[in-house]
Design a protein around this motif. Structure first.
Motif, mmCIF file in Angstrom:
data_model
loop_
_atom_site.group_PDB
_atom_site.id
_atom_site.type_symbol
_atom_site.label_atom_id
_atom_site.label_comp_id
_atom_site.label_asym_id
_atom_site.label_seq_id
_atom_site.Cartn_x
_atom_site.Cartn_y
_atom_site.Cartn_z
ATOM 1 N N HIS A 50 -93.061 22.612 7.206
ATOM 2 C CA HIS A 50 -94.055 22.307 6.172
ATOM 3 C C HIS A 50 -93.468 20.344 5.999
ATOM 4 C CE1 HIS A 50 -92.745 26.227 6.366
ATOM 5 N NE2 HIS A 50 -93.874 26.595 5.555
ATOM 6 N N TYR A 51 -94.243 20.351 5.443
ATOM 7 C CA TYR A 51 -95.793 20.159 6.025
ATOM 8 C C TYR A 51 -96.710 18.882 6.338
ATOM 9 C CZ TYR A 51 -96.094 23.155 2.607
ATOM 10 O OH TYR A 51 -95.533 24.697 1.655
ATOM 11 N N ILE A 52 -98.341 19.296 7.680
ATOM 12 C CA ILE A 52 -98.531 18.031 8.148
ATOM 13 C C ILE A 52 -99.402 17.225 6.708
ATOM 14 C CG2 ILE A 52 -100.793 17.958 9.034
ATOM 15 C CD1 ILE A 52 -100.030 20.826 9.831
ATOM 16 N N PRO A 53 -98.623 16.154 6.623
ATOM 17 C CA PRO A 53 -99.104 15.022 5.082
ATOM 18 C C PRO A 53 -101.277 15.381 4.557
ATOM 19 C CG PRO A 53 -98.237 13.906 6.878
ATOM 20 C CD PRO A 53 -97.576 15.447 6.968
ATOM 21 N N VAL A 54 -100.920 15.915 3.756
ATOM 22 C CA VAL A 54 -102.537 16.539 3.896
ATOM 23 C C VAL A 54 -103.331 15.447 3.787
ATOM 24 C CG1 VAL A 54 -103.741 17.473 1.351
ATOM 25 C CG2 VAL A 54 -101.219 17.887 1.420
ATOM 26 N N HIS A 55 -102.863 14.467 3.356
ATOM 27 C CA HIS A 55 -103.722 12.764 3.394
ATOM 28 C C HIS A 55 -104.437 12.602 5.789
ATOM 29 C CE1 HIS A 55 -99.653 10.883 4.504
ATOM 30 N NE2 HIS A 55 -101.062 9.790 5.250
ATOM 31 N N LEU A 56 -103.095 13.250 6.270
ATOM 32 C CA LEU A 56 -104.016 13.504 7.728
ATOM 33 C C LEU A 56 -104.759 14.403 7.843
ATOM 34 C CD1 LEU A 56 -100.523 12.134 8.630
ATOM 35 C CD2 LEU A 56 -102.274 10.767 7.696
ATOM 36 N N GLN A 57 -105.497 15.477 6.670
ATOM 37 C CA GLN A 57 -106.164 16.219 7.501
ATOM 38 C C GLN A 57 -107.355 15.893 7.794
ATOM 39 O OE1 GLN A 57 -105.481 19.083 7.958
ATOM 40 N NE2 GLN A 57 -103.771 19.577 7.841
ATOM 41 N N PRO A 58 -108.384 16.088 8.738
ATOM 42 C CA PRO A 58 -109.375 15.558 8.908
ATOM 43 C C PRO A 58 -110.488 15.585 7.249
ATOM 44 C CG PRO A 58 -109.001 17.477 10.368
ATOM 45 C CD PRO A 58 -107.538 17.445 9.294
ATOM 46 N N TYR A 59 -110.489 16.669 6.727
ATOM 47 C CA TYR A 59 -111.121 16.758 5.482
ATOM 48 C C TYR A 59 -110.669 14.909 4.109
ATOM 49 C CZ TYR A 59 -112.531 17.784 0.911
ATOM 50 O OH TYR A 59 -113.423 17.663 -0.744
ATOM 51 N N TYR A 60 -109.539 14.777 4.656
ATOM 52 C CA TYR A 60 -109.311 13.891 3.821
ATOM 53 C C TYR A 60 -109.433 12.501 4.275
ATOM 54 C CZ TYR A 60 -107.914 16.612 0.033
ATOM 55 O OH TYR A 60 -107.991 17.893 -1.056
ATOM 56 N N TRP A 61 -109.229 12.616 5.552
ATOM 57 C CA TRP A 61 -109.699 11.423 6.547
ATOM 58 C C TRP A 61 -111.165 10.950 6.368
ATOM 59 C CZ3 TRP A 61 -112.274 9.263 10.079
ATOM 60 C CH2 TRP A 61 -112.456 8.465 10.932
ATOM 61 N N ASN A 62 -111.977 12.472 5.766
ATOM 62 C CA ASN A 62 -113.687 11.683 5.369
ATOM 63 C C ASN A 62 -113.366 11.366 4.283
ATOM 64 O OD1 ASN A 62 -114.110 12.595 8.576
ATOM 65 N ND2 ASN A 62 -114.998 15.161 7.803
ATOM 66 N N LEU A 63 -113.233 11.367 3.533
ATOM 67 C CA LEU A 63 -112.576 10.825 1.570
ATOM 68 C C LEU A 63 -112.384 9.788 2.078
ATOM 69 C CD1 LEU A 63 -111.781 13.852 0.120
ATOM 70 C CD2 LEU A 63 -114.205 12.821 0.390
ATOM 71 N N GLY A 64 -111.393 8.686 3.197
ATOM 72 C CA GLY A 64 -111.480 7.339 3.509
ATOM 73 C C GLY A 64 -109.832 7.238 3.545
ATOM 74 N N PHE A 65 -108.928 8.589 3.041
ATOM 75 C CA PHE A 65 -106.957 8.352 3.795
ATOM 76 C C PHE A 65 -107.123 8.104 5.037
ATOM 77 C CE2 PHE A 65 -107.735 11.510 0.155
ATOM 78 C CZ PHE A 65 -107.063 10.069 -0.876
ATOM 79 N N ARG A 66 -105.633 7.527 5.633
ATOM 80 C CA ARG A 66 -105.878 6.685 6.930
ATOM 81 C C ARG A 66 -104.077 6.797 7.120
ATOM 82 N NH1 ARG A 66 -110.081 7.774 7.084
ATOM 83 N NH2 ARG A 66 -111.654 6.296 7.980
ATOM 84 N N GLU A 67 -104.131 7.562 8.759
ATOM 85 C CA GLU A 67 -102.501 7.045 8.769
ATOM 86 C C GLU A 67 -101.331 6.205 8.288
ATOM 87 O OE1 GLU A 67 -101.610 8.527 12.828
ATOM 88 O OE2 GLU A 67 -99.818 8.505 12.877
#
Ligand SMILES: *Cc1c(COP(=O)(O)O)cnc(C)c1O
Length: 386
Positions: A330-347
């Motif tokens: 707990h947890y995979i950082p939310v911004h690294l989920q593909p859905y949020y990647w598609n919204l422009g967030f990056r590692e």
């Protein structure tokens, strides 16, 4: 496999459900308001509105605060995806505030830095901030509440992990520094109704709106209607709501479980105290304890040494699973989920949450965890680390 979390259902819980099954109402009967009253009284909040699950609670909380297109909601990247998704349901944008590596909660200093940067660069401020009481450890609500006053945003506490936790001598849910607080009653959480969520608030107008949104946006209150009532059958739909109701069957289970909350929390503290003692000599970072708070200890997360490679983290995790220990992460950082990647967030966007993710392991902790099973967890961890 010893799971990381598990519900505890006793004969009282079963009797409470059976009583509803034998009664007139399976849904929209007396069990829902009884459950709401009990939770509101325990938390010292003026209103409680129970809904189908905590995700629905977050969604309605956003709508009640009029979050919508053009608005932003900020939350922690170290959370379940639902804490962020609620903004998307409402058509709003999401951004994140990195964590404090000690508490693993949203860092108020980071929040201030980000707010001031927005102000300096003439960009919009968030309308809603959702602090998440990770693992049951309350966030620094006084600091976040002070920022809410200064920068004029609303606060929804995601207390899915923190039912029964205390902050500043008061139960989480008292909403001292927030507009709304939401609880989850999913079976892995502290107490369960099977599925279920609750919204607490001291704003009665928000509570009435939430009750309406929970049931299609419909009212039967003549005072709210746009014209005189047609008769006793009459209702009006005032806005677009949902069927997010909790059935009485589940409300009765949740209520019965809620009465057991103190013993649930106490047992979690006993388990955590034993981990604290018996893991102290291992190369691990154990959960922090913050002054003037009582954690609900939904999770017991250990962190491997900072230098641990991704390879070794994974191997240790798999070894524990193979040894029958149902560890989790707990947890995979939310911004690294593909859905949020598609919204422009990056590692690299929220490096502290990402670094934490590379070291974290959640150990089993739940009411029914036996001494013998906890010994197995400790022995397996000791073996794999040495
Ligand atoms: C479990 C959880 C939720 C969602 O709860 P549900 O009742 O399953 O919808 C939201 N936020 C956090 C932090 C959670 O852990």
């Amino acid at each position: 496999m010893i799971p990381y979390g598990r519900q505890s259902i006793n004969e009282d819980d079963i009797r409470a459900v059976v009583n509803v099954l034998r009664s007139e109402f399976l849904t929209q009967g007396p069990a829902v308001p009884a459950f709401e009253k009990a939770v509101a009284a325990f938390c010292g909040a003026e209103n409680a509105v129970v809904v189908a699950n905590a995700t629905a609670a977050l969604h309605l909380a956003c709508l009640a605060l009029d979050l919508g297109p053009g608005d932003e909601l900020w939350t922690s990247p170290n959370t379940f995806v639902a804490s962020a998704n609620c903004a998307r349901y409402a058509g709003a944008a999401v951004d994140f505030v990195d964590i404090d590596p000690l508490t693993l909660n949203m860092d108020p200093k980071e929040l201030r830095r980000k707010l001031e940067l927005r102000l300096r660069t003439g960009k919009a401020l968030p309308k809603v901030v959702v602090p998440v009481h990770f693992a049951g450890q309350p966030c620094d609500m006084a600091a976040i509440g002070a920022l809410a006053k200064e920068f004029r945003f609303s606060i929804i506490e995601d207390a899915s992990h923190a039912v029964g936790a205390h902050y500043g001598g008061k139960p989480v849910g008292a909403c001292v520094y927030s507009d709304l607080t939401i609880f989850s009653f999913h079976p892995v959480k502290i107490v369960t109704s099977g599925e279920g969520g609750m919204i607490l608030t001291n704003h009665s107008a928000l509570a009435r709106r939430l009750e309406r949104l929970r049931s299609h946006g419909i009212t039967r209150d003549p005072a709210l209607m746009t014209e005189a009532t047609h008769g006793s059958w009459y209702y009006q739909q005032l806005e677009l709501g949902f069927n997010y109701r909790l059935p009485d069957i589940l409300a009765a289970l949740g209520h019965s479980q809620f009465l057991r909350l103190p013993e649930m929390i106490q047992r979690r503290h006993e388990i955590a105290a034993r981990y604290d003692r018996e893991l102290a000599d291992l190369p691990l970072q154990l959960p922090s304890k913050e002054p003037d708070t009582v954690s609900a200890l939904h999770l017991y997360v250990v962190q491997l040494e900072k230098t641990t490679s991704a390879e070794r983290h994974r191997r240790i995790f798999e070894c524990l699973r193979e040894a029958g220990i149902g560890v989790n992460l707990h947890y995979i950082p939310v911004h690294l989920q593909p859905y949020y990647w598609n919204l422009g967030f990056r590692e690299g966007d929220f490096p502290k949450a990402e670094a934490y993710y590379r070291r974290a392991i959640s150990l089993p902790i739940y009411y029914g965890l036996s001494e013998a099973d906890q010994s197995r967890v400790i022995a397996a961890l000791r073996k794999v680390l040495t």
